[in-house]
Design an enzyme around this catalytic site. Structure first.
Site, PDB file in Angstrom:
ATOM      1  N   ASN A   7       0.881  -1.171   0.000  1.00 30.69           N
ATOM      2  CA  ASN A   7       0.000   0.000   0.000  1.00 30.69           C
ATOM      3  C   ASN A   7       0.915   1.216   0.000  1.00 30.69           C
ATOM      4  O   ASN A   7       1.500   1.575   1.017  1.00 30.69           O
ATOM      5  CB  ASN A   7      -0.885  -0.032   1.253  1.00 30.69           C
ATOM      6  CG  ASN A   7      -1.878   1.117   1.268  1.00 30.69           C
ATOM      7  OD1 ASN A   7      -1.824   2.008   0.422  1.00 30.69           O
ATOM      8  ND2 ASN A   7      -2.776   1.093   2.232  1.00 30.69           N
ATOM      9  N   ARG A  91      -2.640  -2.067  -3.362  1.00 32.62           N
ATOM     10  CA  ARG A  91      -3.907  -1.385  -3.106  1.00 32.62           C
ATOM     11  C   ARG A  91      -3.931  -0.122  -3.957  1.00 32.62           C
ATOM     12  O   ARG A  91      -2.970   0.653  -3.961  1.00 32.62           O
ATOM     13  CB  ARG A  91      -3.997  -0.995  -1.638  1.00 32.62           C
ATOM     14  CG  ARG A  91      -5.228  -0.177  -1.388  1.00 32.62           C
ATOM     15  CD  ARG A  91      -5.136   0.580  -0.103  1.00 32.62           C
ATOM     16  NE  ARG A  91      -6.341   1.368   0.064  1.00 32.62           N
ATOM     17  CZ  ARG A  91      -6.403   2.518   0.701  1.00 32.62           C
ATOM     18  NH1 ARG A  91      -5.326   3.024   1.251  1.00 32.62           N
ATOM     19  NH2 ARG A  91      -7.523   3.169   0.812  1.00 32.62           N
ATOM     20  N   HIS A 180     -13.713   1.947   0.331  1.00 33.72           N
ATOM     21  CA  HIS A 180     -13.740   0.826   1.292  1.00 33.72           C
ATOM     22  C   HIS A 180     -14.269  -0.460   0.651  1.00 33.72           C
ATOM     23  O   HIS A 180     -14.682  -1.380   1.349  1.00 33.72           O
ATOM     24  CB  HIS A 180     -14.649   1.148   2.511  1.00 33.72           C
ATOM     25  CG  HIS A 180     -14.104   2.242   3.388  1.00 33.72           C
ATOM     26  ND1 HIS A 180     -14.921   3.098   4.082  1.00 33.72           N
ATOM     27  CD2 HIS A 180     -12.849   2.596   3.697  1.00 33.72           C
ATOM     28  CE1 HIS A 180     -14.187   3.955   4.778  1.00 33.72           C
ATOM     29  NE2 HIS A 180     -12.918   3.667   4.550  1.00 33.72           N
ATOM     30  N   ARG A 241     -13.532  14.375   8.861  1.00 30.07           N
ATOM     31  CA  ARG A 241     -14.323  14.816   7.691  1.00 30.07           C
ATOM     32  C   ARG A 241     -15.769  15.077   8.095  1.00 30.07           C
ATOM     33  O   ARG A 241     -16.327  14.367   8.926  1.00 30.07           O
ATOM     34  CB  ARG A 241     -14.307  13.736   6.602  1.00 30.07           C
ATOM     35  CG  ARG A 241     -12.945  13.500   6.020  1.00 30.07           C
ATOM     36  CD  ARG A 241     -13.002  12.497   4.871  1.00 30.07           C
ATOM     37  NE  ARG A 241     -11.700  11.874   4.714  1.00 30.07           N
ATOM     38  CZ  ARG A 241     -11.512  10.581   4.535  1.00 30.07           C
ATOM     39  NH1 ARG A 241     -12.537   9.749   4.468  1.00 30.07           N
ATOM     40  NH2 ARG A 241     -10.290  10.091   4.413  1.00 30.07           N
ATOM     41  N   GLU A 385      -8.192  -6.084   4.613  1.00 30.46           N
ATOM     42  CA  GLU A 385      -8.071  -5.699   3.206  1.00 30.46           C
ATOM     43  C   GLU A 385      -6.823  -6.312   2.569  1.00 30.46           C
ATOM     44  O   GLU A 385      -6.843  -6.700   1.408  1.00 30.46           O
ATOM     45  CB  GLU A 385      -8.032  -4.171   3.097  1.00 30.46           C
ATOM     46  CG  GLU A 385      -9.385  -3.541   3.380  1.00 30.46           C
ATOM     47  CD  GLU A 385      -9.301  -2.101   3.840  1.00 30.46           C
ATOM     48  OE1 GLU A 385      -8.910  -1.875   5.005  1.00 30.46           O
ATOM     49  OE2 GLU A 385      -9.633  -1.200   3.066  1.00 30.46           O
TER      50      GLU A 385
END
Ligand code: ADP
Length: 400
Positions: A7, A91, A180, A241, A385
């Protein structure tokens, strides 16, 4: 087969080496501060102390070389030779409309990822740098890319289109993509297993609640709608956020506060959410602690956060005309029984009965947290993941 999962961020690179025989993690780690002074490589092998090495790592190619050196290190390594690495999986955040599934890296695929730089300017260029760095170090090893957006490509236009002039979609592909996806894809399989029913029969809402947070309606195994939009800013309230808000807030704030567009963008992404409302932290643990100590702003932030998750669950139950289970995953979803309780309390009207003892249990295993006679189940399924990236890479390389 040994698969290296990467990643790659703009100044960091995380890695995990999998042995696909038994899907075990042989080693994992990360390189931070790439291109800065005093880069740090942390490397971990199970049952051994973590190694931290500080050095000058000026670019990603050097970072990958350092990782390979570590993986084959006489004392800290787990491989006799780098030739044991037979595939690398990356990823990638944005696959746009071009990628509905994972893909082997080819010239065309790289070109397409480059075309998508506009949609994920902070992420896709960094992933590309990771791919190129692996090519430079392991030129003969096949690579695959696994996209955060791919799982959501099954959404119908009623879910993915914004009600703005369609020319903007046609010209610039402005639409909901969702994120996601790799996590949701992973946890819905665990959920089906736990429920003992085929995924194709199920109506699920997955709440991936970490620093970033999203809800996804998964109808018969496919993403039907999801709360994040063209970017990960839309939807739930998150650590920093804002999530959903009236777009008119943007020009209004610019006028009233004499801010630039970039400043407002940064405010909504980095200085909003839990952090802004609580005034304490973006970390749910600290917000809950402050709330328990009587901090009213922290309580309000917690309540807003839980309420918005509940609203999305309700909306998606209506969107799918039913619901078999709510699935909680990621940092907050897996670990915060208090938050899960608050979300589930408001769902008793459609037959979700939380079992408080099961909810409070601490375990890293997938489990049910509702009573056995609850009409709608609530589950906790830890996400992974990296494992899904390793599995997809393994499958693609074996098929090629
Ligand atoms: P990311 O979106 O960065 O991948 P994670 O899924 O790792 O995030 O989630 C990180 C967040 O999980 C942390 O910010 C923290 O708020 C939350 N978290 C971790 N453990 C707990 C816990 N025990 N209780 C509440 N929140 C937790």
């Amino acid at each position: 087969m040994k698969v290296l999962v990467i990643n790659s961020g703009s100044s960091s690179l995380k890695y995990q080496l999998y042995d696909m025989e038994d899907e075990s993690v042989m080693a994992k780690g990360r390189v931070e501060r790439i291109g800065m002074e005093s880069s740090i490589l942390s490397h971990e092998v199970e049952n051994k102390p973590e190694i931290r090495e500080v050095s000058e790592i000026l670019d990603h190619t050097t970072a990958v070389r350092k990782v390979l050196d570590m993986l084959t290190h006489r004392d800290f390594g787990v491989l006799g030779s780098i030739r044991e690495i037979q595939a690398v999986g990356h990823r990638v955040v944005h696959g746009g409309e071009s990628f509905g599934e994972s893909a082997l890296v080819t010239q065309e695929v790289k070109l397409e990822i480059r075309r998508l730089f506009d949609l994920a300017p902070l992420h896709n260029p960094a992933h590309m740098t990771g791919i190129t760095a692996v090519e430079a170090n392991l030129p003969d090893v096949p690579q695959a890319v696994v996209f955060d957006t791919a799982f959501h490509q099954s959404m119908p236009p009623t879910s993915y289109l914004y009600a703005i002039p369609t020319v903007l979609y046609r010209k610039h592909k402005i639409r909901r993509y969702g994120f996601h996806g790799t996590s949701v894809d992973y946890v819905v399989r665990g959920a089906a297993e736990l429920l003992g029913r085929p995924l194709a029969d199920l109506k699920l809402v997955v709440c991936h609640i970490g620093n970033g947070a999203s809800c996804t309606a998964v109808l018969h195994g496919k993403s039907y709608d999801t709360s994040m939009g063209m970017t990960p800013l839309e939807g739930l309230m998150m650590g920093t956020r804002s999530g959903d808000l009236d777009p008119a807030v943007v020009p209004f704030t610019i006028n009233k506060e004499d801010l630039t567009l970039n400043e407002v963008n940064s405010m909504l992404n980095k200085h909003s959410g839990l952090l802004a409302v609580s005034g304490v932290s973006s970390d749910m643990r600290e917000v809950v602690q402050a709330m328990n100590e009587g901090n009213e702003s922290a309580r309000l932030a917690f309540e807003m956060y839980a309420y918005r998750i509940r609203k999305y669950i309700g909306a998606y139950a209506a969107a799918m005309n039913g619901l078999d289970a709510v699935v909680f995953t990621a940092g907050v979803g897996e670990n915060s029984d208090v938050l899960r309780k608050r979300v589930c309390e408001g769902l008793s009207f459609f037959g979700l009965a939380l079992d408080e003892q099961r909810n409070a249990e601490r375990s890293g295993e997938p489990r049910k947290i509702t009573t056995d006679d609850s009409k709608v189940a609530a589950l906790v399924v830890p996400t992974n993941e990296e494992l899904l990236i390793a599995r997809d890479t393994y499958r693609l390389v074996r098929q090629s």
